[in-house]
Design an enzyme around this catalytic site. Structure first.
Site, PDB file in Angstrom:
ATOM      1  CB  SER A 538      -0.962  -0.041   1.191  1.00 24.50           C
ATOM      2  OG  SER A 538      -1.981   0.909   1.045  1.00 24.50           O
ATOM      3  CG  ASP A 623      -6.828  -2.164  -3.417  1.00 25.20           C
ATOM      4  OD1 ASP A 623      -7.410  -1.392  -2.629  1.00 25.20           O
ATOM      5  OD2 ASP A 623      -5.646  -2.496  -3.278  1.00 25.20           O
ATOM      6  CG  HIS A 658      -5.881  -2.203   0.245  1.00 26.89           C
ATOM      7  ND1 HIS A 658      -5.143  -1.637  -0.771  1.00 26.89           N
ATOM      8  CD2 HIS A 658      -5.285  -1.828   1.404  1.00 26.89           C
ATOM      9  CE1 HIS A 658      -4.145  -0.939  -0.246  1.00 26.89           C
ATOM     10  NE2 HIS A 658      -4.207  -1.042   1.063  1.00 26.89           N
TER      11      HIS A 658
END
Length: 686
Positions: A538, A623, A658
């Site tokens: 991320s 995501d 995610h």
């Protein structure tokens, strides 16, 4: 690694992106079109290439998966906690991916009641996630959130715990949580904006009514804020919070029944952060008021909540970050961080008692866990370290005796924490700062510069990566890998200023800190550039992207998971989830100063011709935080500009978001893939 497979070549359709009289050319902007046949075809080709490039490691991946799964106690259960007359816990059954949420009435000897069996609920779904559930005060109705897409848009449903009937009501597009008023028929919940997925509204729902009739209680119109709702531990108040990166605001109302009459606690003032707890006839505020950079605790009467009435209770300290408070009838428990280490302070309300829990390791992770009851002298906390599995401990705050309720079991028969060495070192940064590093390795690993080393960091949002234990990581350590956590700026390991020095126009400190840690680890003979690897996910994927643009020669391979790499374009698009709420973290590129600074480090904008290391990039098609197209475009541009013979491979999980795959064992398969990539680069095949 196989070298003769031809990677996908993404077509180039240049799009000119103009801002502040500056033009950027994005050859792969077409990938932003979700669900288009061309995009889906390209991602399919990328996954085919990934499969071909890693086909020779499939057996090894299966071995790693079996090994990691073999360390896990499959029929495990959490330590029960008591709430409102029931004991609640979560348990797993052998061979099953998802937990069962259970409770027992009155006593742990009572019959088990299965509230939710996520294995049954997940059946037929390629992805499944249940948000935490909440039970009405009369213990009869449970509200729970379900996501079967992985976009973090939860549907709230209700279950009658007496009849076990699932009610017909469905409340869609929420954050998943529901907060009960004390009347047992009213819940409050957060709803998301359909496009940006920002939680921007608080609604009130009454059981038995259609969700279309739900009442809007609060709407957050500032696009840089998100909103949420919770009940005070005292059960007296419902509180609505509105937060941005550096500003807070709360509203509160009686929890007695389903009111819509909320009062502002303290109106938002830019730069003022505060959090609110309630006890007896007062509120307790954790805040940075009066330039309390590392935060302090203040107190105010419940009928005078504006900040002119706040009085200091725990003063600000320059060398100690105040992270959290937990309120009990006789004690205040303060979670602190000093010199990077967790500390738990116990203070009685009458000031007769004030002490710290003793921790004697060089580096460790300790924190309070589930402490729901006010009227108790037992504090429950967790403890672990890089070489020490997690324990859940009940601590008697009066006698100062502790009872270990559970120690994480590591199956397989050969684990001993004495087999692993744990250290903390400090690397010199370019500007003279000292960067802490937590390190663990097998005692038989020779520190002669030839050991493979995986360096990990995050470095954003003030999120601190504590040196916690991982049974999964043993698969690397037992094969000679060293594991190092770089506590770089952008996190709060060394206090709030450590965070402030790694954001906005100081963001590059995050990247140079990581590079300086790498150079230090090489200089100290832990490893060499031929054996050094880096991992981040991320915002940590942004870190990896920036680092390999700045110092690609330091690493043999890197893994970037769900990486945030197209920083400028994403931050200019306020329709993308999370963008507007991120302005205080990264800056607003509509301001030329921030635009220029972002452009100078954005991994996608700086992927120029250079000899890149071996790279594995992973993402999820659904995501909601980092859209799939960022890593997809980045990989295409990296390949076009790579002057080395190293491989750049990309996998897009078409069923995940995610957080990757759902289910404890499916997630292990993803880790096995990552580890096989690293081990293969080292020539380790079993």
């Amino acid at each position: 690694m196989i070298k003769n497979t031809i990677p996908p070549v993404a077509k180039k359709l240049p799009v000119q992106l103009e801002k502040h009289n500056d033009t950027r050319v994005d050859d792969y902007f077409w990938m932003n079109e979700r669900d288009s046949p061309e995009v889906l075809s390209h991602l399919k080709e990328e996954n085919r290439y990934y499969d071909e490039m890693t086909a020779h490691t499939k057996a090894f991946q299966a071995q790693l998966f079996k090994e990691m799964k073999g360390r896990i106690k499959e029929d495990d259960a959490s330590v029960p906690y008591k709430h409102n007359g029931y004991w609640y816990y979560r348990r797993f059954e052998t061979g099953k991916d998802y937990p069962l949420y259970c409770r027992k009435e009155g006593s742990l000897d009572a019959p088990e009641i299965i509230v939710f069996d996520n294995n049954e609920m997940a059946d037929g779904h390629s992805y499944f996630s249940q948000a935490s559930y909440s039970v009405s005060e009369d213990n009869t109705i449970a509200a729970y959130g379900i996501d079967t897409v992985s976009r973090r848009q939860y549907t709230i449903r209700f279950k009658n715990l007496v009849t076990e009937e699932i009610l017909n009501t469905e409340i869609k597009n929420t954050t998943g949580g529901a907060v009960w008023a004390n009347d047992n028929k009213t819940v409050y919940y957060s709803r998301k904006d359909e496009e940006t997925l920002r939680s921007n509204q608080i609604f009130k729902h009454t059981l038995g009514t259609d969700p279309s009739e739900d009442v809007l209680v609060y709407q957050e119109d500032d696009e840089t804020f998100y909103t949420y709702v919770f009940k005070s531990k005292s059960k007296k108040y419902i509180l609505i919070g509105s937060d941005s990166t550096m500003t807070s605001e709360f509203r509160f109302a009686s929890a007695a029944r389903g009111t819509t009459d909320f009062k502002v606690f303290q109106e938002r003032t830019r730069g003022l952060e505060y959090a609110v707890s309630h006890y007896d006839d007062a509120f307790y505020i954790q805040t940075n008021k009066d330039k309390a950079t590392n935060f302090k605790v203040m107190r105010t009467p419940e009928n005078q909540t504006a900040m002119q009435y706040w009085e200091d209770l725990i003063p600000h300290r320059e060398d100690t970050l105040l992270e959290d408070v937990e309120i009990f009838k006789k004690y205040l428990v303060i979670s602190e961080r000093s010199n990077g280490l967790n500390k738990i302070r116990i203070k009685s309300w009458d000031d007769r008692v004030d002490y710290y829990l003793p921790f004697d390791n060089e580096t460790y992770d300790a924190y309070p866990t589930t402490n729901i009851d006010f009227d108790t002298h037992i504090l429950r906390y967790a403890y672990n370290a890089l070489n020490t599995p997690a324990s859940v401990i009940d601590f008697n705050m009066e006698t100062q005796e502790k009872t270990i309720l559970k120690e994480q079991e590591i199956l397989g028969g050969n684990f001993s924490k004495d087999n692993y060495k744990m250290e903390r070192s400090w690397a010199p940064a370019q500007d003279g700062a000292k960067i802490p590093i937590s390190i663990v390795y097998h005692k038989d690993t020779v520190l002669d510069g030839n050991a493979p080393l995986l360096q990990y960091a995050y470095g954003s949002y003030g999120s601190t990566i504590d040196p916690s234990f991982s049974s999964i990581r043993l698969s690397l350590l037992d094969r000679g890998f060293i594991y190092a956590i770089a506590h770089i700026r952008g996190g709060e390991y060394l206090g709030r200023k450590w965070y402030e020095d790694g954001k906005l126009l100081k963001k590059k400190n995050t990247f140079t800190d990581f590079i300086d840690v790498s150079k230090f680890l090489i200089a100290q003979n832990y490893t060499s550039s031929k054996h050094l690897y880096a991992y981040g996910g991320s915002a940590g994927g942004l870190l990896i992207g920036a680092v390999i643009n700045m110092a690609p020669e330091l690493y043999n391979g890197v893994i970037a998971a769900v990486p945030f790499v197209d920083v400028v374009t994403t931050m200019l698009d306020d329709t993308i989830p999370l963008t507007t709420g991120e302005y205080d973290e990264w800056g607003n590129p509509n301001d030329k100063e921030y635009y220029d600074y972002m452009k100078s480090y954005s991994p996608y904008d700086n992927a120029f011709a250079k000899a890149y290391p071996n790279i594995l990039v992973t993402t999820g098609y659904h995501d909601s935080q980092v859209q799939y197209w960022e890593p997809a475009k980045w990989v295409a541009k990296l390949r076009k500009n790579n002057t080395s013979n190293n491989q750049i491979i990309f996998q897009c999980n078409m069923d995940a978001g995610h957080g990757g795959a759902s289910g404890r064992f499916e997630a292990l398969k993803e880790v096995a893939q990552d580890y096989a990539f690293l081990l293969d680069l080292e020539g380790i095949t079993k």
